[in-house]
Design an enzyme around this catalytic site. Sequence first.
Site, PDB file in Angstrom:
ATOM      1  N   GLY A  27       2.102  -5.911   1.487  1.00 49.88           N
ATOM      2  CA  GLY A  27       1.153  -6.931   1.911  1.00 49.88           C
ATOM      3  C   GLY A  27      -0.192  -6.262   2.192  1.00 49.88           C
ATOM      4  O   GLY A  27      -0.806  -5.727   1.281  1.00 49.88           O
ATOM      5  N   SER A  52       3.244   0.166  -1.334  1.00 51.11           N
ATOM      6  CA  SER A  52       1.951  -0.515  -1.242  1.00 51.11           C
ATOM      7  C   SER A  52       1.457  -0.445   0.200  1.00 51.11           C
ATOM      8  O   SER A  52       1.322   0.649   0.751  1.00 51.11           O
ATOM      9  CB  SER A  52       2.099  -1.944  -1.763  1.00 51.11           C
ATOM     10  OG  SER A  52       0.851  -2.547  -1.978  1.00 51.11           O
ATOM     11  N   TRP A  53       1.224  -1.583   0.854  1.00 50.58           N
ATOM     12  CA  TRP A  53       0.885  -1.541   2.275  1.00 50.58           C
ATOM     13  C   TRP A  53       1.993  -0.884   3.082  1.00 50.58           C
ATOM     14  O   TRP A  53       1.749  -0.206   4.086  1.00 50.58           O
ATOM     15  CB  TRP A  53       0.616  -2.944   2.801  1.00 50.58           C
ATOM     16  CG  TRP A  53       0.724  -3.062   4.299  1.00 50.58           C
ATOM     17  CD1 TRP A  53       1.699  -3.708   5.001  1.00 50.58           C
ATOM     18  CD2 TRP A  53      -0.157  -2.484   5.284  1.00 50.58           C
ATOM     19  NE1 TRP A  53       1.482  -3.575   6.356  1.00 50.58           N
ATOM     20  CE2 TRP A  53       0.359  -2.833   6.554  1.00 50.58           C
ATOM     21  CE3 TRP A  53      -1.307  -1.705   5.202  1.00 50.58           C
ATOM     22  CZ2 TRP A  53      -0.249  -2.426   7.744  1.00 50.58           C
ATOM     23  CZ3 TRP A  53      -1.914  -1.302   6.378  1.00 50.58           C
ATOM     24  CH2 TRP A  53      -1.385  -1.659   7.633  1.00 50.58           C
ATOM     25  N   ASP A 111      -0.787   1.253 -12.605  1.00 49.03           N
ATOM     26  CA  ASP A 111      -0.875   0.395 -11.419  1.00 49.03           C
ATOM     27  C   ASP A 111      -2.309  -0.121 -11.298  1.00 49.03           C
ATOM     28  O   ASP A 111      -3.238   0.632 -11.023  1.00 49.03           O
ATOM     29  CB  ASP A 111      -0.492   1.207 -10.175  1.00 49.03           C
ATOM     30  CG  ASP A 111      -0.330   0.361  -8.928  1.00 49.03           C
ATOM     31  OD1 ASP A 111      -0.994  -0.689  -8.825  1.00 49.03           O
ATOM     32  OD2 ASP A 111       0.440   0.760  -8.037  1.00 49.03           O
ATOM     33  N   HIS A 144       2.467  -1.844 -10.618  1.00 51.00           N
ATOM     34  CA  HIS A 144       2.546  -1.746  -9.170  1.00 51.00           C
ATOM     35  C   HIS A 144       3.864  -2.237  -8.577  1.00 51.00           C
ATOM     36  O   HIS A 144       4.339  -1.702  -7.587  1.00 51.00           O
ATOM     37  CB  HIS A 144       1.399  -2.561  -8.563  1.00 51.00           C
ATOM     38  CG  HIS A 144       1.334  -2.491  -7.069  1.00 51.00           C
ATOM     39  ND1 HIS A 144       0.950  -1.347  -6.392  1.00 51.00           N
ATOM     40  CD2 HIS A 144       1.598  -3.418  -6.111  1.00 51.00           C
ATOM     41  CE1 HIS A 144       0.971  -1.574  -5.088  1.00 51.00           C
ATOM     42  NE2 HIS A 144       1.379  -2.818  -4.882  1.00 51.00           N
TER      43      HIS A 144
END
Length: 329
Positions: free
Chosen positions: A53, A120-121, A274, A302
């Site tokens: 996120g 990711s986050w 990505d 990604h």
Amino acid sequence: MDRVAGHKSALRYLYPPIEPFDRCLLDVGDGHKLYVEQCGHPDGIPVVVLHGGPGGGCSPAMRRYFDPECYRVVLFDQRGCGMSKPSASIHANTTWHLIGDIEAIRERLDIPRWGVFGGSWGATLALLYAQKHPGRAAFLVLRGVFLMMQRELDWFYAGGAGQFHPEEWRRFADMIPVEERDDLIAAYARRLFETDITEQTYFARAWCRWENALATVAGDAAGGEAPGPYARAFARLENHYFQHHGWLDRDRQILDDMPLIAHIPGIVVQGRHDMICPPRSAWELTEAWPRGELRMIGLAGHALSEPGISEELVRATNGIARQAAQFGL
């Protein structure tokens, strides 16, 4: 972006579906209650999963990256996300609140040290958590590295990625009047926070649609329009964090602070193509990390659901399980 693993070609690399052996809503204060679950072996290698996120949430597929005979897998929905309450709330919702929450979960479950798995986050949060609590993180497994740097935000929200996906970029940017397009994060913020819930959801779906369109090499990760409540939570929280640059003190904070975790082993799985989190960040991270190993996946973007990404993540967790004694677990 971890809204995941729908691709049958990726699912073949994962362990069979399992159900949690424990679930709870953990009150962490500030009016927030976090959904927390445990899966796998109660006495196995403990690992916490940090979803992406900001604003995503865990999914049942995330349980399947770990051998259930070897791992005790802890998953939770971060503040405002998934089944945590209240949904989409930005009150008392910062990076440092989340790091405090991770520690609260660890203490509640009486786990001295654990591995940290995030994409990711979730990779950002894993690195910041380890740097804040270097004695608690036994190992890191990261995917699709995001360092909360201005260049990364500019890439995705100021036209860089749009040069590769001009049709999707125009659809995203055209939602905003021309005079506001010099700062799309701020322009979307006005619509995600200063309008009624119907308008918020409308723009939230556009925010998610842009990200979903670029998540995979094939460009097929969207899986249709994001459900309204999910889209609203995801877009509001992601925008909230990006407006505040993750509450970091400086742009290169994570890279500058890598000496704090030089002793912690880690594996970084990165898609060569990505478009959301370009490989430069993963490369710079492992260049600054003596025990960090970069595994670049040639034909992958990604998403967690990319087949090559899923295959390599399972290979990484299996390898760690075979060497658990080296990590003191």
